[in-house]
Design an enzyme around this catalytic site. Structure first.
Site, mmCIF file in Angstrom:
data_model
loop_
_atom_site.group_PDB
_atom_site.id
_atom_site.type_symbol
_atom_site.label_atom_id
_atom_site.label_comp_id
_atom_site.label_asym_id
_atom_site.label_seq_id
_atom_site.Cartn_x
_atom_site.Cartn_y
_atom_site.Cartn_z
ATOM 1 N N GLY A 29 0.828 -1.212 0.000
ATOM 2 C CA GLY A 29 0.000 0.000 0.000
ATOM 3 C C GLY A 29 0.849 1.241 0.000
ATOM 4 N N ASN A 30 0.221 2.367 0.252
ATOM 5 C CA ASN A 30 0.976 3.621 0.367
ATOM 6 C C ASN A 30 0.292 4.533 1.378
ATOM 7 O OD1 ASN A 30 -0.865 5.601 -1.101
ATOM 8 N ND2 ASN A 30 -0.586 4.043 -2.692
#
Ligand code: C5P
Length: 222
Positions: A29-30
């Site tokens: 993810g980020n």
């Protein structure tokens, strides 16, 4: 007055991060919160636009929009946008889409064992570039988050992705951007630019929405 200056305009907007599965319980993810995208979706709806928001996972309460489509992965976001892109007047890409996804997500939980583990990644489609390359593209606004040479990279993206507008900001260090309440933007288009100084993302979204409405009106009249 700014009131209803986007009345009848159909806006499709992506927001938030994407999650790229490694196995049934893990993902890449980020740090995108979705804050800027949600604020912009709300600001555009406040100007009268019919807003369809395609959102990756975000903990925030969504703004009041005509339609909310929740997705997780870049491929799901791509499919949701592709299905709707021909029916919009404006496409706004605020999402922090993963550039790569695990090539073969494991069907069951990956077990620890060897000291190193290699995961092969493959490119995700560039959703914004695809929409901008449609035969009759909508008016497109993209974002560029950069750690350095902000204007140069943003100008490059405006041209390479054939966008109508790009909003660029500096990320990392003490600047605004991801996981922050405040941000500043350099907005570029063919033939002009505007600096929106550091302010809350809600205020920034209102100013950017008005600027987008101005550029869209001009583009539409041309
Ligand atoms: O090239 P870069 O990823 O920096 O471009 C950022 C812009 O492109 C943002 O507007 C982002 O939402 C959009 N984008 C996209 N699909 C991708 C990657 C980026 O729509 N796979």
């Amino acid at each position: 007055s700014d009131v209803q200056r986007l009345a009848g305009v159909r806006v499709l907007l992506t927001a938030g991060p994407t999650r790229e599965p490694l196995d049934p319980v893990r993902y890449l993810g980020n740090r995108s919160s979705g804050r800027m995208g949600y604020a912009l979706a709300g600001a555009l709806a406040d100007l009268g636009a019919h807003v369809v928001l395609v959102s990756g996972p975000s903990a925030l309460a969504p703004p009041a929009v005509a339609e909310l489509v929740r997705v997780e992965t870049a491929l799901e976001m791509h499919a949701a946008v592709t299905a709707r892109a021909r029916d919009c007047d404006v496409f706004v890409a605020t999402a922090a889409v993963a550039d790569y996804r695990p090539a073969e997500p494991a069907g069951s939980k990956i077990k620890k064992g060897a000291e190193t583990l290699e995961i092969r990644l493959v490119r995700n489609p560039d959703i914004l570039a695809e929409v901008a390359a449609l035969p009759k593209p909508p008016f497109t606004l993209g974002f560029a988050a950069e750690t350095n040479d902000v204007e140069q990279y943003a100008r490059g993206k405006l041209k390479d992705k054939r966008l109508d507008m790009i909003a660029a900001n500096r990320v990392g260090g003490d600047s605004g951007g991801f996981e922050r309440e405040e941000n500043a933007l350099l907005v570029l288009w063919n033939g002009g630019q505007r600096t929106l100084p550091m302010m809350s993302k809600v205020e920034l979204a209102r100013e950017l929405a008005v600027l987008l409405a101005e550029r869209y009106a001009e583009h539409h009249a041309a």
